[in-house]
Design an enzyme around this catalytic site. Sequence first.
Site, short mmCIF file in Angstrom:
data_model
loop_
_atom_site.label_atom_id
_atom_site.label_comp_id
_atom_site.label_asym_id
_atom_site.label_seq_id
_atom_site.Cartn_x
_atom_site.Cartn_y
_atom_site.Cartn_z
N GLU A 263 0.84 -1.19 0.00
CA GLU A 263 0.00 0.00 0.00
C GLU A 263 0.88 1.25 0.00
O GLU A 263 1.94 1.24 0.63
CB GLU A 263 -0.93 0.00 1.23
CG GLU A 263 -1.94 -1.12 1.22
CD GLU A 263 -2.93 -1.03 2.37
OE1 GLU A 263 -2.88 -0.06 3.15
OE2 GLU A 263 -3.78 -1.94 2.50
N HIS A 281 -8.30 1.07 1.61
CA HIS A 281 -8.08 1.04 3.06
C HIS A 281 -8.97 2.07 3.77
O HIS A 281 -8.50 2.95 4.49
CB HIS A 281 -6.61 1.31 3.39
CG HIS A 281 -6.19 0.67 4.69
ND1 HIS A 281 -4.94 0.16 4.90
CD2 HIS A 281 -6.86 0.45 5.85
CE1 HIS A 281 -4.85 -0.34 6.12
NE2 HIS A 281 -6.01 -0.16 6.72
N GLY A 283 -11.37 1.17 5.97
CA GLY A 283 -12.00 0.56 7.14
C GLY A 283 -12.26 1.51 8.28
O GLY A 283 -13.30 1.45 8.93
#
Length: 531
Positions: A263, A281, A283
């Site tokens: 990432e 990403h 979350g």
Amino acid sequence: MAPKVLVSDKLSETAVQIFRDRGIDVDFEPNLGKDKDALLAKIKDYDGLAIRSATKVTEKILAEADNLKVVARAGIGVDNVDIPAASQKGVIVMNTPFGNMVTTAEHAIAMMFAVARQLPEASASTHAGKWEKSKFMGVELTNKTLGVIGAGNIGGIVCERAVGLKMRVIAYDPFLSDERAAKLGVTKVELDELLERSDFITMHVPLIDATRKIINADSIAKMKDGVRIINCARGGLVDEAALADALKSGKVAGAGFDVFEVEPATDSPLFGLPNVVCTPHLGASTTEAQENVALQVAEQMSDYLLTGAVTNALNMPSVTAEEAAVMGPWIKLSEHLGAFIGQLTDEPIKAVNITFDGTAAEMNLAALECAAIAGIMQASNPDVNMVSAPVIAKERGMQIAKTTQDKSGAFDGYIKLTIVTDTLERSIAGTVFSDGKPRFIQIKGINIDAEIGENMLYTTNKDVPGIIGTLGGVLGENNVNIANFTLGRAAEGEDAIALLYVDGPVAPATLDALTATGLFQSVKPLAFDVA
């Protein structure tokens, strides 16, 4: 002087204000973390560093952080912090594991729905002016079996939500108790059974050696045909190439990924596959979660810098504010016991045993143990603290053990520290009086009652007449003032000790004069941090 904190990533202004309201000097530079050279030049000025994911706290950064005491991550993942290097440097690393639990769990549930009903593709098709109802045939979640790998904080919330959706939930987690599983409404299973039974699989575990690529070609082969896989935990839990092959073959019907092996993810075997939902990403990316973790970081760092309370530390035992208030004198006592041993021991220590008696046995033993080990280490390395001491002790091969026991004597509680080297065994015990002051109560098995001062003198001798007079005479001749004088002996005519609290350091010439009398087996000056 007020502690000084640097915020090097984007953080809520409310969190920054918390620092200020609590009397901490804070510099808010939300883009500094992206400039490694600028951070390297400034880090030496700060006691604390508050970050998110952009700042990389490397060994190089830590080497320049002469005053740094704590790094706190607003969020769970600390992949951007070199924790071993921080521990070696004596810097506490904190995270905020609870502020974004609900947000991350909800994202996993949303991913399940998106994959089950092919929502991204259906949305794109409809935006394009198509009306492809027959193309997007989905599946229900109701009555499907969800396999949850890792039923901790976030995984537990996923379990609860899934049960509410009328899914059958099974969980693999070696640390999940039967009681907790029953409360969540899930069935505990082994990993292979979870792989074989699940219609959906979601992961909520950290990335460690035991979990790296826990989903791989072999594990996929054990799964049902048509299984759907969700990963909102950590990149690297899944072998992305193996999963891509399974998605292309139809073995796996769909996948939802919020995290990737590398990432920022600009390329992945999963990209471009029609049955994969990908997000960057996200979350923890909700307004509520970002506010929560930012506020937690500010409170945790402030508590530590102002009161010594340690919360959500990854490289040191946590100590609550309430514990810090009660345990402060006991932590100081543990340091003093270790410092006494460390200053007297000139050879490698092989083993350390710490006995906690009475009220001491009911305290946070991990914190007291760290303080004692730090005290031992500081004799040879003054920069060691409660964070770095256990790391250094392990490197030196020290075997550390602790025992607890009920109240066994005149004191409500005490701590006894015993060390073993190749040639000797040495012990010292102490307690904290009602006035909050630590005291030494036993040395070499000889009972004493000694106030602890910044400068002390310790002697050993046979119990013979003239010791007190000699000590007083020689120290007086050398202009050393005695604040407190404690004697003890094993029995009449046997081993005896003296511990003197003096007003300043004892000069080498004075030590030589005492040794020259021939009355003393050892004469040792001691220094303690009593601030």
